[in-house]
Motif scaffolding. Structure first.
Motif, mmCIF file in Angstrom:
data_model
loop_
_atom_site.group_PDB
_atom_site.id
_atom_site.type_symbol
_atom_site.label_atom_id
_atom_site.label_comp_id
_atom_site.label_asym_id
_atom_site.label_seq_id
_atom_site.Cartn_x
_atom_site.Cartn_y
_atom_site.Cartn_z
ATOM 1 N N ALA A 21 0.824 -1.202 0.000
ATOM 2 C CA ALA A 21 0.000 0.000 0.000
ATOM 3 C C ALA A 21 0.861 1.257 0.000
ATOM 4 C CB ALA A 21 -0.927 -0.009 1.220
ATOM 5 N N LEU A 22 1.950 1.237 0.773
ATOM 6 C CA LEU A 22 2.840 2.391 0.816
ATOM 7 C C LEU A 22 3.544 2.575 -0.515
ATOM 8 C CD1 LEU A 22 4.696 2.530 4.234
ATOM 9 C CD2 LEU A 22 3.534 4.386 3.057
ATOM 10 N N PHE A 23 3.972 1.461 -1.093
ATOM 11 C CA PHE A 23 4.674 1.511 -2.374
ATOM 12 C C PHE A 23 3.764 2.139 -3.435
ATOM 13 C CE2 PHE A 23 7.767 0.839 -5.351
ATOM 14 C CZ PHE A 23 7.536 -0.151 -6.297
ATOM 15 N N LYS A 24 2.485 1.754 -3.363
ATOM 16 C CA LYS A 24 1.527 2.278 -4.329
ATOM 17 C C LYS A 24 1.372 3.789 -4.163
ATOM 18 C CE LYS A 24 -3.274 1.577 -5.732
ATOM 19 N NZ LYS A 24 -4.502 0.841 -5.462
ATOM 20 N N ARG A 25 1.372 4.234 -2.902
ATOM 21 C CA ARG A 25 1.208 5.653 -2.640
ATOM 22 C C ARG A 25 2.427 6.466 -3.053
ATOM 23 N NH1 ARG A 25 -2.127 7.817 1.556
ATOM 24 N NH2 ARG A 25 -4.235 7.365 0.862
ATOM 25 N N LEU A 26 3.612 5.930 -2.732
ATOM 26 C CA LEU A 26 4.821 6.724 -2.932
ATOM 27 C C LEU A 26 5.366 6.639 -4.349
ATOM 28 C CD1 LEU A 26 6.653 5.847 0.381
ATOM 29 C CD2 LEU A 26 5.442 7.942 -0.166
ATOM 30 N N HIS A 27 5.269 5.452 -4.950
ATOM 31 C CA HIS A 27 5.813 5.275 -6.293
ATOM 32 C C HIS A 27 4.770 4.624 -7.179
ATOM 33 C CE1 HIS A 27 9.666 6.009 -4.357
ATOM 34 N NE2 HIS A 27 9.400 5.039 -3.512
ATOM 35 N N PRO A 28 3.751 5.375 -7.574
ATOM 36 C CA PRO A 28 2.668 4.724 -8.339
ATOM 37 C C PRO A 28 3.121 4.181 -9.688
ATOM 38 C CG PRO A 28 2.325 7.112 -8.180
ATOM 39 C CD PRO A 28 3.466 6.783 -7.289
ATOM 40 N N ARG A 29 3.986 4.900 -10.377
ATOM 41 C CA ARG A 29 4.371 4.439 -11.705
ATOM 42 C C ARG A 29 5.120 3.117 -11.687
ATOM 43 N NH1 ARG A 29 3.369 8.112 -15.990
ATOM 44 N NH2 ARG A 29 2.927 9.927 -14.736
ATOM 45 N N PRO A 30 6.188 3.001 -10.869
ATOM 46 C CA PRO A 30 6.863 1.682 -10.801
ATOM 47 C C PRO A 30 5.935 0.578 -10.301
ATOM 48 C CG PRO A 30 8.248 3.384 -9.843
ATOM 49 C CD PRO A 30 6.923 4.011 -10.116
#
Lengths: 305, 289, 261
Positions: A21-30
């Motif tokens: 969930a955090l990854f999605k928030r912080l780095h949506p493109r990757p």
């Protein structure tokens, strides 16, 4: 929100562990890229044109749920939920078009449906959607304006199609077109007579005895949107995917004929012919989109019936 | 619908282009297809409101004003189209934390409802069910194409750095016949209307042009769409040639500004200075590619 | 207001609502104690309440009772904008909106219309006492309620209170208890007050009473009475309404338990 608090308590302070969930928030493109490299999309749908029905989100239609409206349709397209309600009024036809009634579509994106919208007058996005919805409905001539006439040059029906979005998750235009078409299919106009003495129109209320007239509709428009991200074609993108896509293509097909009713694409090079008219890869891609759109339209038609 | 008398079905109307019309704007252009003319003015790069500030690139703000009345939802849609088309082409990263404000005003188009005689008698205007035309949709394809061209040229006039040139043109199918740059009346009688935008430049289309925008509405087959697109591509190449010629005439082919006219000594007669005149082209005759 | 008018496609000139030829007056109940839909005077309509329909919202609830349908979404608690003055207690912003097709006659008013404004105020008053706002300084909670189908606006607000409270609970806002609402109408054709009246029943009402309360705590947060009614009758009626609220509270609790299960 509950989800984000769980994420922050799970990842202990000081470590570099990134929850999804955090990854999605912080780095949506990757985040999206990682999924697409595996041939899947974040909501689990497969990528690739030969995946058949599975590339589309589930759609469901519920017609006639609003009893105060002459007709209504509630559409769910994945998480996107919206309601189209029809209201009727009577107005004198325009002087230059004495044989035509009116269709007035409007899309409302209330603050309810997403944190992106603030309360107040219709946002830019809502206005753009209203315009495109109107263009599609009029160009397809799905509801012939001449069938709304009560008395030529004196009185005609005004059909208001008010689309209210309840949950905003991408694909709004597709869902709005589907909702309007569903509501129009179910619409019954009350029997109306224009009184030349009073200049007013009286209608017979709709009951079991007087069902009203349903209007024969022309071929129905069915809209399909695609997003383009990093060279991948994403049919029916969700909001998360839409915001990351560099451009979108919207194709509106007709339910019965082979004609297209609307094609819209802006910003990215899509299809180009070669120097001597030889079809480049772009045109093939557009043809592929159209073929996909047609297959989706078949599925949507079955849901509407 | 009567066939065209003033030009061939694949010919453009007379194009007109004039730039730097507004003294207080950084760039301004008036572009016309025949009698449909749009003025674009751009201010920027200029100061931006903190709320709209983007750290790494310029904020592009577009306002579309109609010929008459107040802007409505359809003008918002026009703004969105322009933003989608221009944002990828402008080198926004060269102007971080600034604002590029583009305003478009339609200056003239043929009058709307009263361009031809009509009768209010109900019996005479029953639309024939066989051919469905776009009569109920306000004609705006040529205006949309003019807006795109005017915007691009305003950017050129202001000297905003862009990757390439964006040129657009409108096409319509009237009674099965493909017509380039349709008039108001032709748009009303059309079965389908198309606006195509092409970008030209190194890596963004070269000299052939790359199709970056399609806005088609009506009832048409896929082949008709591709046929219209090919015609539009050739037409935009011609429009670009006209634009290039017009700008070269103004600035000189080397890009140097025109030499200033020298005022004669006061003792002699006063001579009027010649201001750069509006450039206009005659009919551009187009053959099918 | 001009501003909102030009952001929507407007009605053509001279548009008027439909006028129907006069019909036979709505069917009267056969006996004085039975209602149009066959309910007993103290019986409330069955309620369908579901949470979680709006994905992006902190909490949301959709309620359906009879022909009343409304949806409520809560966004927040979130920080107030820095330009706003300091608030030690969280601010609850309530906005009630009617969908244009909700009442049969098309509702369109640019900006807020007066009916929505008064309903928003009533709703806010009903909810405020139940929330522990002191726990959230410098925050605001936005609550949006859209009425999709309306069956009399007073009954709408009672259903709205229940939905709003459930949505706030789902959003995790600390509260003393769930607030539920119910209303009653006094009609000449019945000696007993009719609870949870429909619009058709409320049309002939001589007096109307609406109530919002927290059954878990046994306290009332909002009472509204209009019309002519004796004090004893009013007292009796409010007791009955509070009892009905207890039943509704069970339904509301159930909807939240399902969600967390």
């Amino acid at each position: 929100m509950a989800q984000s608090t769980t994420a922050s308590t799970e990842a202990p302070a000081g470590t570099s562990a990134l929850t999804p969930a955090l990854f999605k928030r912080l780095h949506p493109r990757p985040y999206l890229d990682r999924f697409l490299q595996e041939g899947v999309r974040p909501d689990g749908r497969p990528l690739g044109a030969d995946a058949g029905e599975a590339v589309w989100r589930d759609a469901s239609v519920n017609i006639g749920s609003i009893s105060t409206a002459p007709s209504s349709a509630l559409i769910r397209l994945g998480n996107t939920t919206l309601v189209c309600g029809i209201t009727l009024e009577i107005a004198p036809p325009d002087i230059t078009t004495p044989n035509q009634g009116f269709i007035v579509p409007n899309v409302d994106l209330p603050a309810l449906c997403s944190p992106l919208f603030r309360p107040g007058p219709p946002s830019d996005e809502a206005q753009v959607l209203s315009t495109r919805l109107r263009d599609i409905l009029i160009a397809s001539n799905v509801l012939p304006l001449a069938s709304l006439i009560i008395e030529p040059a004196k009185a005609a029906f005004v059909v208001y199609l008010d689309v209210v979005c309840l949950n905003f998750d991408g694909g709004i235009l597709d869902a709005a077109v589907l909702a309007c078409v569903g509501a129009l299919k179910n619409l019954r106009l009350p029997k109306a007579t224009w009184d030349p003495d009073t200049g007013a129109t009286l209608c017979e209320p709709i009951s079991e005895k007087a069902q009203g007239e349903s209007i024969p509709l022309n071929p129905l428009p069915l809209s399909v949107t695609f997003g383009i991200f990093n060279g991948h074609l994403l049919p029916d993108p969700t909001l998360f995917e839409s915001t990351l896509c560099t451009s979108h293509i919207t194709i509106v097909v007709s339910s019965t004929t082979s004609k297209l009713l609307h094609v819209y694409q802006a910003g990215a090079p899509l299809f180009s012919a070669g120097a001597d008219g030889v079809e480049g890869g772009g045109r093939e891609q557009l043809k592929a989109c159209i073929a996909l759109a047609r297959s989706r339209a078949k599925g949507l038609l079955e849901i509407l019936a | 619908m009567a066939p065209r008398t003033d030009r061939s079905p694949t010919a453009l109307r007379p194009l007109a282009l004039s730039q730097s019309l507004l003294a207080r704007a950084d760039g301004s252009t008036k572009f016309s297809f025949g009698n449909v003319s749009v003025m674009a003015s751009i201010t920027g790069p200029t100061e931006v409101r903190i709320r709209e500030e983007l750290v790494d690139k310029a904020t592009l703000e577009i306002n579309v004003r109609p010929l008459r009345g107040l802007a409505g939802p359809s003008h918002k849609a026009a703004e969105t189209l322009l933003t989608s088309l221009l944002a990828p082409l402008i080198l926004l990263h060269l102007y971080p934390r600034s604002l590029l404000q583009l305003t478009l005003q339609t200056l003239s188009s043929s009058s709307t409802a009263f361009s031809t005689a009509f009768s209010t008698s109900p019996s005479s205007l029953t639309p024939s069910p066989s051919t469905v035309t776009l009569q109920s949709l306000p004609p705006s394809s040529a205006e949309s194409a003019a807006r795109i061209n005017a915007s691009m040229l305003a950017l050129v006039d202001a000297g905003v750095a862009c990757k390439g040139m964006l040129v657009a043109v409108a096409v319509a199918f009237v009674e099965g016949e493909l017509r380039l740059d349709p008039t108001q009346r032709e748009e009303e009688m059309a079965t389908s209307r198309h606006v195509f935008a092409f970008s030209f430049g190194v890596d963004v289309g070269g000299t052939e042009g790359e199709c970056v925008g399609v806005d088609s509405v009506g009832q048409f087959e896929v082949d008709e769409l591709f046929e219209a697109q090919s015609l539009a591509q050739t037409a935009t190449q011609a429009i670009l040639a006209f634009i290039r010629k017009s700008i070269e005439t103004r600035y000189g082919a080397t890009g140097a500004p025109p030499p200033a006219a020298v005022k004669p000594a006061p003792a002699m007669k006063e001579e009027k200075m010649e201001l750069p005149e509006e450039e206009s082209e005659g009919d551009e005759s187009m053959d099918d590619a | 207001m001009q501003q909102a008018d030009r952001r929507r496609f407007g009605a053509p000139e001279g548009a008027v609502p439909l006028r129907f030829a006069s019909t036979s007056s709505s069917a009267k109940p056969s006996s004085s104690s039975s209602r149009l839909d066959g309910r007993a005077p103290e019986q409330v309509r069955p309620i369908f309440l579901q949470t979680g329909l709006v994905g992006e919202a902190s909490g949301s609830a959709y309620i359906e009772t009879g022909r009343t349908k409304l949806i409520c979404a809560v966004y927040g608690p979130k920080p107030t904008p820095p330009s706003a003055p300091f608030n030690a207690k969280a601010r609850l912003n309530v906005e009630v909106k009617f969908a244009p097709f909700s009442s049969g006659v098309r509702r369109f008013t640019p900006g807020k219309d007066t009916e929505s404004a008064s309903l928003s105020a009533t709703l806010q008053q009903s909810l405020l006492p139940s929330l522990i706002l002191e726990a959230l300084p410098k925050s605001q909670i936005d609550l949006f309620l859209t009425i999709l189908e309306s069956d009399g606006s007073d009954a709408d607000i009672s259903a709205g209170v229940t939905a709003a409270s459930v949505a706030l609970a789902e959003a995790g806002v600390q509260m003393y208890g769930l607030v539920v609402g119910c209303c009653a109408a006094f009609v000449p054709s019945s000696p007993l007050p009719l609870l949870d009246p429909t619009r058709a029943e409320a049309k002939t009402a001589t007096a109307f009473a609406s109530l919002a309360c927290m059954p878990a705590l046994g306290t009332i947060t909002n009472v509204g009475v209009s019309g002519v009614v004796s004090v004893e009758q009013l007292d009796e009626t409010l007791q009955k309404v509070v009892q009905a609220c207890g039943q509704i509270h069970g339904v509301a609790k159930g909807a939240l338990e399902v969600e967390s299960a």
